[in-house]
Design an enzyme around this catalytic site. Structure first.
Site, PDB file in Angstrom:
ATOM      1  N   HIS A  46       0.902  -1.285  -0.071  1.00 36.11           N
ATOM      2  CA  HIS A  46       0.166   0.112  -0.012  1.00 36.11           C
ATOM      3  C   HIS A  46       0.713   1.291  -0.018  1.00 36.11           C
ATOM      4  O   HIS A  46       2.006   1.290   0.442  1.00 36.11           O
ATOM      5  CB  HIS A  46      -0.742  -0.039   1.361  1.00 36.11           C
ATOM      6  CG  HIS A  46      -2.065  -1.137   1.315  1.00 36.11           C
ATOM      7  ND1 HIS A  46      -2.784  -1.143   1.998  1.00 36.11           N
ATOM      8  CD2 HIS A  46      -2.222  -2.181   0.221  1.00 36.11           C
ATOM      9  CE1 HIS A  46      -3.764  -1.911   1.923  1.00 36.11           C
ATOM     10  NE2 HIS A  46      -3.310  -2.711   0.980  1.00 36.11           N
ATOM     11  N   GLU A  48       1.102   3.760   1.877  1.00 38.44           N
ATOM     12  CA  GLU A  48       1.508   4.417   3.155  1.00 38.44           C
ATOM     13  C   GLU A  48       2.532   3.358   3.624  1.00 38.44           C
ATOM     14  O   GLU A  48       3.386   3.937   4.419  1.00 38.44           O
ATOM     15  CB  GLU A  48       0.435   4.236   4.355  1.00 38.44           C
ATOM     16  CG  GLU A  48      -0.908   4.940   4.011  1.00 38.44           C
ATOM     17  CD  GLU A  48      -1.929   4.262   3.224  1.00 38.44           C
ATOM     18  OE1 GLU A  48      -1.648   3.492   2.275  1.00 38.44           O
ATOM     19  OE2 GLU A  48      -3.253   4.016   3.824  1.00 38.44           O
ATOM     20  N   CYS A  76      -6.360   1.884   5.749  1.00 32.06           N
ATOM     21  CA  CYS A  76      -6.969   0.411   6.329  1.00 32.06           C
ATOM     22  C   CYS A  76      -6.211  -0.145   7.775  1.00 32.06           C
ATOM     23  O   CYS A  76      -5.489   0.719   8.262  1.00 32.06           O
ATOM     24  CB  CYS A  76      -6.729  -0.507   5.307  1.00 32.06           C
ATOM     25  SG  CYS A  76      -4.888  -1.168   5.212  1.00 32.06           S
ATOM     26  N   CYS A  79      -2.366  -0.350   7.460  1.00 33.61           N
ATOM     27  CA  CYS A  79      -1.535   0.823   7.355  1.00 33.61           C
ATOM     28  C   CYS A  79      -1.542   1.737   8.701  1.00 33.61           C
ATOM     29  O   CYS A  79      -0.628   2.489   9.216  1.00 33.61           O
ATOM     30  CB  CYS A  79      -2.154   1.578   6.247  1.00 33.61           C
ATOM     31  SG  CYS A  79      -1.681   0.953   4.689  1.00 33.61           S
TER      32      CYS A  79
END
Length: 147
Positions: A46, A48, A76, A79
């Site tokens: 992801h 992040e 999410c 993260c």
């Protein structure tokens, strides 16, 4: 947030879900990333997570105190957990995520006082632009019958 949106635009050009993230330390950009799950065949890639790794390398420390993370979509649970582990004090996000949002929508991980670290959170920054790029991407995916 504009820089994070530029990263999201890069993700869309690469066929990735368009989420971008940047990390700033003392008014200096130290990390910028976008989703790369498809390219890297990595469910943890992801925006992040990649940005946190870059920032830790730039700071030569896993502690990202005095940093601010900007991301186009509400983080999410994975993260948000990484942000807590990195001790990031401030998180700014654009669009809410009704399916996986772990900051305000489904969970409140970054402000849960039961945990050993909390973040100051600013939500809804450039939310319309951040949401629009996601909508455009998923409309295109549906149009071409992609997952």
């Amino acid at each position: 947030m504009k820089l994070a949106l530029e990263e999201a635009e890069q993700a869309i050009r690469e066929g990735e879900v368009p989420v971008g993230a940047v990390i700033v330390h003392e008014n200096r950009l130290i990390a910028s990333a976008h989703n790369q799950r498809e390219q890297l065949h990595d469910p943890t890639a992801h925006a992040e997570m990649i940005a946190i790794t870059q920032a830790a390398e730039a700071r030569q420390s896993w502690r990202l105190d005095e940093c601010t993370l900007y991301v186009t979509l509400e983080p999410c649970p994975m993260c948000a957990g990484a942000m807590l582990q990195a001790r990031i004090p401030t998180v700014v996000y654009g669009a809410a995520d009704p399916k996986a949002g772990a900051v305000h929508t489904l969970y409140n991980l970054l402000t849960d006082k039961r945990l050993n670290h909390c973040c100051m959170v600013v939500s809804g920054v450039m939310a319309e632009q951040c949401g629009e790029i996601l909508s455009r991407f998923f409309q295109q995916q549906r149009r071409f019958g992609k997952k």
